[in-house]
Design an enzyme around this catalytic site. Structure first.
Site, PDB file in Angstrom:
ATOM      1  N   HIS A   7      -3.859  10.024 -10.244  1.00 28.82           N
ATOM      2  CA  HIS A   7      -3.027   8.799 -10.077  1.00 28.82           C
ATOM      3  C   HIS A   7      -3.653   7.313 -10.275  1.00 28.82           C
ATOM      4  CE1 HIS A   7      -2.271  11.964  -7.070  1.00 28.82           C
ATOM      5  NE2 HIS A   7      -0.974  11.613  -7.372  1.00 28.82           N
ATOM      6  N   GLY A  23      -0.412  -3.711  -0.119  1.00 20.95           N
ATOM      7  CA  GLY A  23       0.467  -2.814  -0.335  1.00 20.95           C
ATOM      8  C   GLY A  23       1.021  -2.791  -1.608  1.00 20.95           C
ATOM      9  N   GLY A  92      -2.699  -6.682   4.634  1.00 16.23           N
ATOM     10  CA  GLY A  92      -1.382  -6.135   4.734  1.00 16.23           C
ATOM     11  C   GLY A  92      -0.481  -7.364   5.563  1.00 16.23           C
ATOM     12  N   ASP A 207       6.230 -10.849  11.140  1.00 13.20           N
ATOM     13  CA  ASP A 207       7.385 -10.826  12.412  1.00 13.20           C
ATOM     14  C   ASP A 207       6.806 -10.554  13.563  1.00 13.20           C
ATOM     15  OD1 ASP A 207       7.397  -8.640  10.120  1.00 13.20           O
ATOM     16  OD2 ASP A 207       8.141  -7.773  11.920  1.00 13.20           O
TER      17      ASP A 207
END
Ligand code: HPA
Length: 236
Positions: A7, A23, A92, A207
């Protein structure tokens, strides 16, 4: 396993000892272009961009980790075990689950509770507590204090679901003092534990599950800078 891995297309030595891991791979590109000097791209497999550069003379890498624990699980495993990476700092966003944790605040994830089955692979005779590196977490708290950044330290939830069928799940986690929810830290912390390496997850609250408030794109950028300052300062 030898490098490149399935990967990550980098050769041995192309990745620094510390990797910052947002991310979003385009966020990794933005960080490399905005904060690092002498940048070299080391990965483009699956567009999961990774870069190595320097920040005030320190060699640092930044690479996307994707969304969810299977994704960050793969990338952090390969970085720790095949590329000799010592520290991974996830950067993140998260949803607040605590009335004292406001949008724009930074959360330092000391522990990562989870509804994931990731730990099952270790066949432990009990429940594992995924925790941050004490050195990285305490350094992050000290930098936040010094820079007057509002950072809250505590336990977060790493959830396998963004859209959860069980409407009562949130209040149950809230009752245990969970500060915020994201989707990656627990797997990162478990991989670090198994590899005897160090990990930390820093989060900007984007949020609130309590008030329903959410940040505009402009406000996200501003508070993202607070988190980046902490991450770049503690990277070594
Ligand atoms: N849930 C999971 N992950 C998140 C959230 C959320 O509400 N907000 C930002 N990342």
């Amino acid at each position: 396993m030898s490098t490149p891995t399935p990967h990550i297309g980098a050769k041995a030595g192309e990745i620094a000892k510390t990797v910052l891991m947002p991310g979003d791979p385009l966020r990794a590109k933005f960080i490399a272009e905005t904060f690092l000097e002498d940048v070299v791209q080391f990965n483009s497999v699956r567009n999961m961009f990774g870069y190595t550069g320097t920040y005030r003379g320190k060699r640092i890498s930044v690479m996307g980790g994707g969304m969810g624990m299977p994704s960050i699980g793969i990338y952090s495993y390969e970085l720790f075990n095949f590329y000799g990476v010592d520290n991974i700092i996830r950067i993140g966003t998260a949803g607040s689950m605590n009335e004292n944790v406001k949008v724009r605040d930074v959360v330092i994830a000391l522990g990562a509770s989870t509804n994931s089955n990731y730990a099952a692979q270790y066949c432990l005779p009990g429940t594992f507590a995924p925790i941050a590196s004490f050195d990285l977490a305490s350094a992050a708290a000290a930098v936040a204090k010094e820079k007057n950044i509002n950072a809250v330290v505590g336990n977060i939830l790493s959830s396998d679901t963004f859209y959860c069928a069980d409407q009562t799940a949130t209040e149950k986690w809230i009752s245990m003092g969970i500060l915020a929810v994201e989707m990656e830290a627990a797997a990162l912390y478990m991989n670090a534990a198994q590899a005897k390496k160090s990990a930390l997850c820093l989060l900007t609250i984007s949020d609130s599950l309590i008030t329903g408030e959410s940040l505009s794109a402009e406000e996200r950028q501003l508070s993202f800078t607070d988190m980046m300052e902490i991450a770049l300062e503690i990277a070594e």
